[in-house]
Design an enzyme around this catalytic site. Structure first.
Site, PDB file in Angstrom:
ATOM      1  N   HIS A  31       7.956 -26.363  -0.088  1.00 10.93           N
ATOM      2  CA  HIS A  31       7.269 -27.401  -0.850  1.00 10.93           C
ATOM      3  C   HIS A  31       6.203 -26.785  -1.751  1.00 10.93           C
ATOM      4  O   HIS A  31       5.230 -27.442  -2.112  1.00 10.93           O
ATOM      5  CB  HIS A  31       6.646 -28.415   0.121  1.00 10.93           C
ATOM      6  CG  HIS A  31       7.651 -28.992   1.065  1.00 10.93           C
ATOM      7  ND1 HIS A  31       8.353 -30.139   0.799  1.00 10.93           N
ATOM      8  CD2 HIS A  31       8.113 -28.531   2.255  1.00 10.93           C
ATOM      9  CE1 HIS A  31       9.195 -30.378   1.801  1.00 10.93           C
ATOM     10  NE2 HIS A  31       9.074 -29.415   2.693  1.00 10.93           N
ATOM     11  N   GLU A  35       0.824  -1.210   0.000  1.00  8.96           N
ATOM     12  CA  GLU A  35       0.000   0.000   0.000  1.00  8.96           C
ATOM     13  C   GLU A  35       0.863   1.266   0.000  1.00  8.96           C
ATOM     14  O   GLU A  35       0.433   2.316  -0.454  1.00  8.96           O
ATOM     15  CB  GLU A  35      -0.920  -0.011   1.236  1.00  8.96           C
ATOM     16  CG  GLU A  35      -2.254   0.651   1.002  1.00  8.96           C
ATOM     17  CD  GLU A  35      -3.255   0.357   2.103  1.00  8.96           C
ATOM     18  OE1 GLU A  35      -4.449   0.312   1.794  1.00  8.96           O
ATOM     19  OE2 GLU A  35      -2.868   0.177   3.271  1.00  8.96           O
ATOM     20  N   LYS A  39     -14.367   1.563  -2.994  1.00  5.41           N
ATOM     21  CA  LYS A  39     -15.269   1.960  -1.895  1.00  5.41           C
ATOM     22  C   LYS A  39     -16.426   2.791  -2.441  1.00  5.41           C
ATOM     23  O   LYS A  39     -17.576   2.614  -2.047  1.00  5.41           O
ATOM     24  CB  LYS A  39     -14.502   2.768  -0.851  1.00  5.41           C
ATOM     25  CG  LYS A  39     -13.501   1.969  -0.047  1.00  5.41           C
ATOM     26  CD  LYS A  39     -12.899   2.847   1.040  1.00  5.41           C
ATOM     27  CE  LYS A  39     -11.686   2.208   1.668  1.00  5.41           C
ATOM     28  NZ  LYS A  39     -10.963   3.104   2.551  1.00  5.41           N
TER      29      LYS A  39
END
Ligand code: PA5
Length: 418
Positions: free
Chosen positions: A294, A268, A409
């Site tokens: 793995h 961010e 938003k």
């Protein structure tokens, strides 16, 4: 103690240059001018601790509560969660810290079922004060517990927000205890403000030591005793066109939430449009060792040469278990490890993987915590915050805003208001 192992190219530029000096001057100015407030939190948050001590002396239900609930998301939850995850196993009391973050209904319902009003301290955290996940979850808790703001229930609630936010107005409206966060401290840099200090204090962690650890590293950086930070940022900045992915490979489950905090901080803060209008950014990836050996490791070793790797480990887990001296028919080839501790195994795996990564030509370094304690964690937090600020300064971005997350938003509001 926290040790920065610097084996490879990150540190090849040993002399400072004007890019490093300019970045240092910018960060120093941010600190000295109070433009950016997180640098001084190790000092200013001591007042938060004093206020908490006084308040909880008069209002003992908060310290007696066996369940501490923190409602917040992003910078308002990830830091405290990372610290709790690192220290939880050492706790001598039976307290539990529950984070309500996501708007996932299954997660919310399962956590609500754990709550008992008479045994609870509830902390509502939102810098802006209006984050939809946070406020909606808070309403769900209020409804589930039949929380009455006009009764003693209100003594169980603390609000942490910006001065003058709508949440601050809510707290004043109902006479609820409020801690404000400095307005010059952004959400993802706020873990050492009231945002992290309040829940961690109520859990009984040594928040003084946390601040001490962070403050020492920040002081040493400004005294030019941690030059490796400038050198690493310079390497990341000058190579960001090719090495655009930064992997944090943390060798302990205890560090999983720390990796999430790092991903938010790095992503961010640095994923931005720079002053020249270019899209820039370094992609953070959090891995857990040895499990991700793995999984993701193959891509690091043989995939595109576009990654750097920072390994992290805990030298002494303080709690360990030995691999039993058992030899089983047909799987005797694994017996070489018998009698060693798992702590020794996982740290050897960290070193072996780091060696393999470097041998294959990938840039790597390592950060070791001597033990998982508050002081070391404070230093670790300060290290990554400083590295983010310096790298952002070199890249010419505004490290502290996040305009890119606003669009979604706005669309969400329109969806519900249509
Ligand atoms: O770093 C940030 O500023 C954000 O990630 C915020 O922490 C996050 O969006 C939550 O915001 P708020 O604390 O205002 O509820």
């Amino acid at each position: 103690m926290i040790t920065f192992h610097r084996p490879t190219h990150f540190y090849e530029t040993l002399d400072t240059n004007h890019v490093m000096e300019d970045a240092f001057a910018k960060v120093q100015h941010e600190c000295q001018s109070d433009e950016i407030g997180y640098y001084k939190l190790p000092v200013t948050s001591r007042e938060v601790i004093r206020e908490l001590q006084a308040y909880t002396q008069d209002n003992s239900v908060l310290l007696e509560a066996q369940t501490v609930v923190a409602v917040g998301i992003g910078g308002s939850s990830l830091g405290a969660k990372a610290i709790d995850s690192l220290l939880r196993h050492k706790r001598t009391n039976a307290k539990e810290l529950i984070f309500f973050e996501n708007s996932d209904p299954v997660d919310i319902v399962s956590k609500l079922k754990k709550l008992q009003k008479e045994n609870l301290a509830l902390i509502l955290i939102s810098k802006s004060g209006g984050t939809i996940e946070t406020i909606s979850t808070f309403k769900a808790i209020v409804a589930y517990l039949d929380f009455d703001f006009a009764s003693d229930d209100a003594k169980r609630l603390i609000v942490i927000t910006d001065p003058d936010s709508i949440l601050s107005q809510f707290a004043q409206e109902y006479g609820i205890k409020e801690f404000t966060m400095p307005s010059n401290v952004g959400g993802r840099f706020s873990v050492l403000s009231a945002v992290g200090i309040v829940p961690l204090f109520l859990m009984g962690y040594d928040v003084e030591a946390l601040l001490e650890g962070a403050g020492s590293l920040i002081d040493r950086f400004f005294e030019r005793q941690e030059e490796h930070l400038l050198q690493k940022a310079y390497y990341l900045y000058t190579n960001n066109q090719t090495i655009s992915i930064n992997v944090l490979f943390a060798y302990s489950n205890l560090l999983e939430d720390f990796s999430k905090w790092y991903v938010q901080l790095w992503g961010e803060s640095l994923g931005k449009i720079d002053t020249q209008g270019n899209r820039v950014g370094l992609t953070p990836i959090g891995l857990t060792g040895s499990v991700d050996q793995h999984s993701f490791l193959q891509l690091i070793i043989e995939g595109p040469r576009n990654k750097s790797v920072t390994f992290m480990n805990i030298d002494d887990f303080e709690e360990d278990i030995t691999i039993p001296n058992i030899s089983l028919k047909r799987i005797e080839k694994t017996d070489y490890i018998n009698g060693n501790s798992f702590g020794k195994l996982i740290n050897a795996q960290c070193d072996a993987t780091m060696q393999s990564v470097m041998d294959s030509g990938v840039v790597a370094d390592k950060i070791s915590l001597s033990i998982a304690n508050e002081e070391n964690i404070g230093a670790l937090i300060a290290y990554f915050e400083l590295l983010t600020s310096i790298t952002g300064a070199m890249m010419g971005v505004n490290t502290y805003n996040q305009p890119g997350v606003e669009l979604g938003k706005d669309i969400l509001v329109k969806k519900f208001q249509a």
